[in-house]
Design an enzyme around this catalytic site. Structure first.
Site, PDB file in Angstrom:
ATOM      1  N   LEU A 168      -1.267  10.824  -8.216  1.00 58.58           N
ATOM      2  CA  LEU A 168      -2.009  11.063  -6.795  1.00 58.58           C
ATOM      3  C   LEU A 168      -1.963  12.595  -6.329  1.00 58.58           C
ATOM      4  O   LEU A 168      -2.634  12.858  -5.454  1.00 58.58           O
ATOM      5  CB  LEU A 168      -1.109  10.045  -6.080  1.00 58.58           C
ATOM      6  CG  LEU A 168      -1.537   8.422  -6.128  1.00 58.58           C
ATOM      7  CD1 LEU A 168      -0.201   7.753  -5.293  1.00 58.58           C
ATOM      8  CD2 LEU A 168      -2.794   8.041  -5.712  1.00 58.58           C
ATOM      9  N   GLY A 206       0.889  -1.085   0.061  1.00 62.17           N
ATOM     10  CA  GLY A 206      -0.125   0.119  -0.173  1.00 62.17           C
ATOM     11  C   GLY A 206       0.835   1.156   0.188  1.00 62.17           C
ATOM     12  O   GLY A 206       1.040   1.862  -1.150  1.00 62.17           O
ATOM     13  N   TRP A 261      -8.477  -2.726  -3.084  1.00 61.25           N
ATOM     14  CA  TRP A 261      -8.960  -1.296  -2.780  1.00 61.25           C
ATOM     15  C   TRP A 261      -9.132  -0.322  -3.700  1.00 61.25           C
ATOM     16  O   TRP A 261      -8.789   0.777  -3.706  1.00 61.25           O
ATOM     17  CB  TRP A 261      -8.115  -0.815  -1.620  1.00 61.25           C
ATOM     18  CG  TRP A 261      -8.246  -1.702  -0.260  1.00 61.25           C
ATOM     19  CD1 TRP A 261      -7.169  -2.408   0.107  1.00 61.25           C
ATOM     20  CD2 TRP A 261      -9.456  -1.750   0.674  1.00 61.25           C
ATOM     21  NE1 TRP A 261      -7.476  -2.896   1.206  1.00 61.25           N
ATOM     22  CE2 TRP A 261      -8.878  -2.628   1.739  1.00 61.25           C
ATOM     23  CE3 TRP A 261     -10.566  -1.323   0.622  1.00 61.25           C
ATOM     24  CZ2 TRP A 261      -9.518  -3.032   2.644  1.00 61.25           C
ATOM     25  CZ3 TRP A 261     -11.256  -1.557   1.754  1.00 61.25           C
ATOM     26  CH2 TRP A 261     -10.935  -2.411   2.755  1.00 61.25           C
ATOM     27  N   GLU A 287      -4.579   7.941  -0.724  1.00 62.52           N
ATOM     28  CA  GLU A 287      -4.008   8.898  -1.498  1.00 62.52           C
ATOM     29  C   GLU A 287      -3.001   9.324  -0.542  1.00 62.52           C
ATOM     30  O   GLU A 287      -2.409  10.504  -0.400  1.00 62.52           O
ATOM     31  CB  GLU A 287      -4.777  10.061  -1.670  1.00 62.52           C
ATOM     32  CG  GLU A 287      -6.121   9.709  -2.378  1.00 62.52           C
ATOM     33  CD  GLU A 287      -5.867   9.849  -3.917  1.00 62.52           C
ATOM     34  OE1 GLU A 287      -4.825  10.285  -4.564  1.00 62.52           O
ATOM     35  OE2 GLU A 287      -6.626   9.558  -4.648  1.00 62.52           O
TER      36      GLU A 287
HETATM   37  P1  FAD Z   1      -0.051   0.301   4.852  1.00 64.19           P
HETATM   38  O1  FAD Z   1       0.760   0.852   3.889  1.00 64.19           O
HETATM   39  O2  FAD Z   1       0.028  -1.303   5.244  1.00 64.19           O
HETATM   40  O3  FAD Z   1      -0.012   1.215   6.183  1.00 64.19           O
HETATM   41  C1  FAD Z   1      -0.563   0.671   7.247  1.00 64.19           C
HETATM   42  C2  FAD Z   1       0.059   1.764   8.492  1.00 64.19           C
HETATM   43  O4  FAD Z   1       1.328   1.726   8.484  1.00 64.19           O
HETATM   44  C3  FAD Z   1      -0.473   3.208   8.206  1.00 64.19           C
HETATM   45  O5  FAD Z   1      -0.806   3.949   9.227  1.00 64.19           O
HETATM   46  C4  FAD Z   1       0.823   3.665   7.489  1.00 64.19           C
HETATM   47  O6  FAD Z   1       0.740   5.073   7.571  1.00 64.19           O
HETATM   48  C5  FAD Z   1       1.799   3.072   8.399  1.00 64.19           C
HETATM   49  N1  FAD Z   1       2.788   3.178   7.376  1.00 64.19           N
HETATM   50  C6  FAD Z   1       3.461   2.444   6.509  1.00 64.19           C
HETATM   51  N2  FAD Z   1       4.438   2.561   6.181  1.00 64.19           N
HETATM   52  C7  FAD Z   1       5.216   3.570   7.345  1.00 64.19           C
HETATM   53  C8  FAD Z   1       6.564   4.104   7.394  1.00 64.19           C
HETATM   54  N3  FAD Z   1       7.431   3.992   6.521  1.00 64.19           N
HETATM   55  N4  FAD Z   1       6.585   4.898   8.418  1.00 64.19           N
HETATM   56  C9  FAD Z   1       5.389   5.167   9.308  1.00 64.19           C
HETATM   57  N5  FAD Z   1       4.155   4.525   9.078  1.00 64.19           N
HETATM   58  C10 FAD Z   1       4.163   3.716   7.989  1.00 64.19           C
HETATM   59  N6  FAD Z   1      -5.655   2.564  -3.795  1.00 64.19           N
HETATM   60  C11 FAD Z   1      -5.608   2.666  -5.479  1.00 64.19           C
HETATM   61  O7  FAD Z   1      -4.440   2.346  -5.831  1.00 64.19           O
HETATM   62  N7  FAD Z   1      -6.601   3.033  -6.114  1.00 64.19           N
HETATM   63  C12 FAD Z   1      -7.833   3.231  -5.610  1.00 64.19           C
HETATM   64  O8  FAD Z   1      -8.865   3.473  -6.158  1.00 64.19           O
HETATM   65  C13 FAD Z   1      -7.940   3.307  -4.102  1.00 64.19           C
HETATM   66  N8  FAD Z   1      -9.161   3.434  -3.497  1.00 64.19           N
HETATM   67  C14 FAD Z   1      -9.180   3.040  -2.010  1.00 64.19           C
HETATM   68  C15 FAD Z   1     -10.751   3.503  -1.577  1.00 64.19           C
HETATM   69  C16 FAD Z   1     -10.710   3.023  -0.131  1.00 64.19           C
HETATM   70  C17 FAD Z   1     -12.173   3.289   0.491  1.00 64.19           C
HETATM   71  C18 FAD Z   1      -9.579   2.614   0.704  1.00 64.19           C
HETATM   72  C19 FAD Z   1      -9.874   2.508   1.907  1.00 64.19           C
HETATM   73  C20 FAD Z   1      -8.374   2.802  -0.010  1.00 64.19           C
HETATM   74  C21 FAD Z   1      -8.094   2.934  -1.407  1.00 64.19           C
HETATM   75  N9  FAD Z   1      -7.026   2.651  -1.965  1.00 64.19           N
HETATM   76  C22 FAD Z   1      -6.814   2.746  -3.348  1.00 64.19           C
HETATM   77  C23 FAD Z   1      -5.741   2.089  -1.387  1.00 64.19           C
HETATM   78  C24 FAD Z   1      -4.964   3.148  -0.558  1.00 64.19           C
HETATM   79  O9  FAD Z   1      -4.343   4.134  -1.303  1.00 64.19           O
HETATM   80  C25 FAD Z   1      -4.088   2.310   0.645  1.00 64.19           C
HETATM   81  O10 FAD Z   1      -4.924   1.993   1.470  1.00 64.19           O
HETATM   82  C26 FAD Z   1      -3.081   3.464   1.238  1.00 64.19           C
HETATM   83  O11 FAD Z   1      -2.226   3.732   0.352  1.00 64.19           O
HETATM   84  C27 FAD Z   1      -2.461   2.454   2.510  1.00 64.19           C
HETATM   85  O12 FAD Z   1      -1.903   1.445   2.113  1.00 64.19           O
HETATM   86  P2  FAD Z   1      -2.428  -0.023   3.064  1.00 64.19           P
HETATM   87  O13 FAD Z   1      -3.960   0.353   3.337  1.00 64.19           O
HETATM   88  O14 FAD Z   1      -1.851  -1.073   2.548  1.00 64.19           O
HETATM   89  O15 FAD Z   1      -1.739   0.547   4.543  1.00 64.19           O
END
Ligand code: FAD
Length: 389
Positions: free
Chosen positions: A244, A142, A167, A368
């Site tokens: 983005l 993500g 997602w 985003e």
């Molecule tokens: P992770 O990356 O696993 O993060 C989990 C937690 O760890 C977060 O709090 C994060 O901030 C923290 N974290 C991660 N790395 C670090 C670091 N280096 N230092 C400190 N903290 C960190 N994506 C698309 O491509 N296209 C879309 O159209 C799209 N639509 C979406 C619609 C919805 C309703 C939702 C919920 C998500 C959507 N997304 C989409 C995905 C969204 O962009 C990702 O969920 C987001 O980028 C976070 O990734 P993740 O959920 O895998 O969380």
């Protein structure tokens, strides 16, 4: 319909042009007419009429609104931001539909596509007749899209895509998916017709946030594409990240719309709800809450407007947008939760929009770029050290 209460303490409306105010009024009317009466029901059932909404928004020129040519309206960044604010005042999911269509899928094709790809997709997408989605996030990747597992390998003159995206807003209804995949030469983008054999989408059910938005999982199983499906100008991760930044800019404005709607609702409620023999609006603690929230809204508006004016003179930098998204979404969610307290038990009811907005903003906080990632972007800018690479 949208209540009119004196939230504009600082007369910030005077910073807008007549044309900008007119565009805002037109979008507000559309939202009052087509979205507000129904959105609580869509949220409850978890189904929004995405295609119908896209046509309504397309007819008004809201899809790819800030792009030039190919049937797009070519409006200013500020006008686009104001539209996002009005849309999200109804529901963040509805604004997400417009952001993903215009700023992610259409922008990617507009900026990085071939002339043939632009002619094929953009006019229909601007009208809302064709729906696009943007697949970057994967189940296991993500915040760190550089680690993506989806691969595109050469196959004669064409390509074979294999992997999965998670997602993805609008994926279950999309006609075209902009897919980012790793090749031997780095990340590349593809405009993938969703009826291509091997492409399938599954609706993600059970969301407790953005329920009036369609979100899906995309599977790409040995999807064969001609080279003409590759976005020729997109080289490396910089390309999806630039998309983005576009969409994130709309969120800077949009989040304020959700917060404004919560504050309107809380003020109207507090004026008529009587406890201890007087309206709760007359209690000092309620007034401290609403005063602080109105100030944050106005500060957020100044920030959004500054970014918009900066974009309109071509000087917007990605970290500025990170600052705007971090602040305005964080404050919007705090406002939504605070307004919820003013409504007491009614605050948890779907009859009022407040908890729906608060729940929606949980997704907006995460997608985003999460708040943490935007803090790291600013931290890198301030210290010169990248904490996340
Ligand atoms: P992770 O990356 O696993 O993060 C989990 C937690 O760890 C977060 O709090 C994060 O901030 C923290 N974290 C991660 N790395 C670090 C670091 N280096 N230092 C400190 N903290 C960190 N994506 C698309 O491509 N296209 C879309 O159209 C799209 N639509 C979406 C619609 C919805 C309703 C939702 C919920 C998500 C959507 N997304 C989409 C995905 C969204 O962009 C990702 O969920 C987001 O980028 C976070 O990734 P993740 O959920 O895998 O969380």
């Amino acid at each position: 319909t949208t209540p009119v209460l004196p939230l504009d303490l600082l007369d910030l409306d005077s910073l807008l042009t007549d044309e900008e105010r007119e565009i805002r009024a037109v979008v507000r009317r559309l939202v009052d007419d087509k979205v507000r009466p129904h959105v609580a029901g869509w949220y409850e059932t978890g189904h929004a009429p995405v295609r119908e909404l896209a046509r309504d928004f397309g007819a008004l020129g809201l899809l790819g609104m800030h792009l030039d040519g190919y049937g797009c309206a070519g409006s200013s960044a500020v006008a686009y931001g104001l539209a996002c604010m009005e849309l999200e005042a109804a529901d963040s999911g509805v604004r997400s539909l417009v952001s993903v269509q215009g700023s992610l899928a259409m922008y990617a094709i507009w900026k990085y596509g071939s002339e043939e790809q632009k002619q094929r997709w953009l006019p229909g997408m601007a009208k809302g007749e064709l729906i696009g989605c943007f697949g970057l996030t994967e189940p296991d990747h993500g915040s760190d899209p550089a680690a993506m597992a989806t691969r595109a390998r050469r196959d004669g003159d064409g390509w074979v895509l294999h992997g999965g995206k998670m997602w993805i807003t609008n994926a279950p209804v999309a006609d075209v998916a902009v897919i980012w995949a790793r090749t031997d030469d780095g990340v590349r983008g593809f405009a993938v017709p969703t009826d291509t054999p091997g492409v399938s989408a599954r609706e993600i059910t059970g969301k407790l946030s953005l329920r009036a938005s369609s979100t899906g999982e995309l599977t790409l199983d040995e999807v064969r594409l001609p080279d003409s499906a590759r976005l020729p100008a997109a080289e490396g991760l910089r390309a999806p990240l630039s998309c983005l930044t576009e969409a994130r800019y709309g969120i800077v404005w949009g989040a304020l719309g959700a917060a404004r709607d919560c504050l309107h609702t809380a003020l109207a409620y507090a004026a008529t709800r009587t406890q201890f023999g007087k309206p709760i609006a007359g209690f000092q603690l309620t007034q401290a809450k609403v005063a602080d929230m109105a100030l944050e809204l106005q500060k957020g508006f100044l920030l959004a407007l500054h970014l918009g004016r900066t974009a309109d003179r071509g000087a917007l930098r990605p970290e500025m947008v990170s600052a705007g998204k971090l602040n305005n979404v964080r404050e919007a969610i705090a406002i939504a939760r605070q307004c919820r307290t003013i409504l007491g038990a009614n605050g948890v009811s779907g009859e009022y929009p407040v908890l729906r907005h608060a729940n929606n903003l949980e997704s907006v906080l995460t997608y985003e770029g999460t708040s943490e990632i935007h803090q790291l972007v600013l931290g890198q800018r301030l210290t010169g050290l990248a904490a996340f690479s």
